[in-house]
Enzyme design. Structure first.
Site, PDB file in Angstrom:
ATOM      1  N   GLU A  44      33.673  44.586 178.653  1.00 18.76           N
ATOM      2  CA  GLU A  44      34.365  45.527 179.535  1.00 18.76           C
ATOM      3  C   GLU A  44      34.638  46.831 178.792  1.00 18.76           C
ATOM      4  O   GLU A  44      35.050  46.828 177.633  1.00 18.76           O
ATOM      5  CB  GLU A  44      35.698  44.923 179.987  1.00 18.76           C
ATOM      6  N   LYS A 152      35.659  48.066 189.190  1.00 20.15           N
ATOM      7  CA  LYS A 152      36.799  47.160 189.311  1.00 20.15           C
ATOM      8  C   LYS A 152      37.594  47.523 190.566  1.00 20.15           C
ATOM      9  O   LYS A 152      37.999  48.680 190.752  1.00 20.15           O
ATOM     10  CB  LYS A 152      37.675  47.246 188.060  1.00 20.15           C
ATOM     11  N   CYS A 202      37.051  41.250 183.908  1.00 22.92           N
ATOM     12  CA  CYS A 202      38.331  40.850 183.337  1.00 22.92           C
ATOM     13  C   CYS A 202      39.192  40.101 184.352  1.00 22.92           C
ATOM     14  O   CYS A 202      38.766  39.096 184.901  1.00 22.92           O
ATOM     15  CB  CYS A 202      39.031  42.079 182.753  1.00 22.92           C
TER      16      CYS A 202
END
Length: 339
Positions: A44, A152, A202
């Site tokens: 990430e 995200k 994540c």
């Protein structure tokens, strides 16, 4: 299908230095390719930094805050609207003399093609217009073509101070162009690998409906780049692998204070001590929850696993959570993604 070798690269960014981070990435891609990897996965926000310990106060901004946000924007990268499925390297827009705005993106495409690998990279993406930043993950094939981009959906906790939110589709920056919205929860078929590849970033992996969206799209190779170095991360990856009956590849950074500029606030606060800020924990897990590689702790490195898409069907003998008309129980539940 024959087994495919995948590699999770556990490496720290040269924080806030995009060119140096890309150079380091290419070195690791070359090593992974020499090791037989056909898919190479980076963590990430590898390009160019996970903004660890960068703090801002609610209701108050300082010159130091603005300085570091400016550095962050400068070291982020832009991805062209509608680039998915488009051979950027063979076009005038992607040439050396044009498209300077997307030079870093073009470089990643070149690296994937040069080393003949599929390349998954966590990037800090700058909006085409303005200076909004997104935590994104891109997947490039071995011909240097962008297959997918995922932003995200909801950054975790204080990440929301520096990263924007996204939606089910990635909208073009300019209305009235020929570019169409693209899927922001993509699962793409990669015939040369034999897998449908998708993933979450994540702590998106703790969002059940977001995981389920990928299961319903048939993901069989699930990528989970992360910045979470807690020991609880590995069992989470095992759970997802078993829940979705999918292979899981998770890459994290091994990150130290010295990976950041000398005047970075948290490094200054460390008083010259080269503290470890992320221990890593990268891993590869089978559809039955078996740890095939890793977790790797307290060092940079590459872990490898040989995985076979034929194993997916057998793993679904006793569980197929998204099987339409079967385990999905569409007579009881209704699932939809708003676009």
């Amino acid at each position: 299908m024959a087994p495919v070798r995948v590699a999770a690269v556990q490496v720290g960014s040269v924080a806030f230095d995009l060119a140096a981070s890309i150079g380091k990435l290419e070195d690791y891609v070359a090593t992974a390719a020499q090791g037989g990897a056909k898919l190479v996965v980076f963590p990430e926000a590898y390009l160019s930094a996970y903004p660890r310990f960068l703090s801002f106060e609610i209701g108050r901004r300082t010159d130091e805050n603005r300085h570091w946000y400016k550095q962050y924007v400068w070291s982020s990268m832009k991805v062209p609207d509608g680039a998915e499925g488009f051979d950027w390297l063979s076009t005038e827009a992607g040439s050396e003399s044009a498209g300077r705005e997307f030079e870093s993106f073009r470089k990643l495409c070149q690296i994937a093609k040069k080393h003949n690998v599929f390349l998954s990279v966590g990037i800090v993406e700058r909006s085409i217009v303005g200076a909004t930043l997104f935590c994104s993950n891109i997947l490039i094939d071995s011909n240097g073509v962008l297959l997918s981009k995922h932003r995200k959906l909801m950054p975790t906790a204080a990440e929301r101070v520096v990263w924007g939110t996204s939606s089910a589709t990635n909208q073009p920056a300019f209305l009235g162009t020929d570019h169409k919205p693209t899927d922001n929860l993509p699962v793409v078929w990669c015939p040369s690998l034999g897998f449908r590849i998708g993933g979450n970033i994540c702590w998106e992996n703790y969002c059940p409906l977001q995981r389920y969206a990928l299961y319903r799209k048939g993901v069989s190779l699930y990528l989970a780049p992360t910045a979470d170095a807690r020991p609880t991360w590995l069992p989470s990856m095992q759970h997802i692998a078993m829940e979705g009956r999918t292979f899981v590849v998770s890459a994290n950074q091994f990150q130290k204070a010295s990976d950041f500029p000398e005047d970075y606030p948290a490094r200054v606060a460390a008083g010259g001590k080269d503290e470890v800020w992320s221990r890593g924990g990268s891993c590869v897990v089978s559809p039955l929850g078996e740890v095939l590689a890793g977790p790797l702790w307290d060092e940079e490195g590459i872990i490898y696993a040989d995985i076979d898409s034929d194993d997916i069907l057998g793993a679904k003998l006793d569980m197929d959570c998204a099987g339409a008309g079967h385990y999905a129980r569409e007579d009881v539940f209704k699932f939809d993604i708003r676009t």
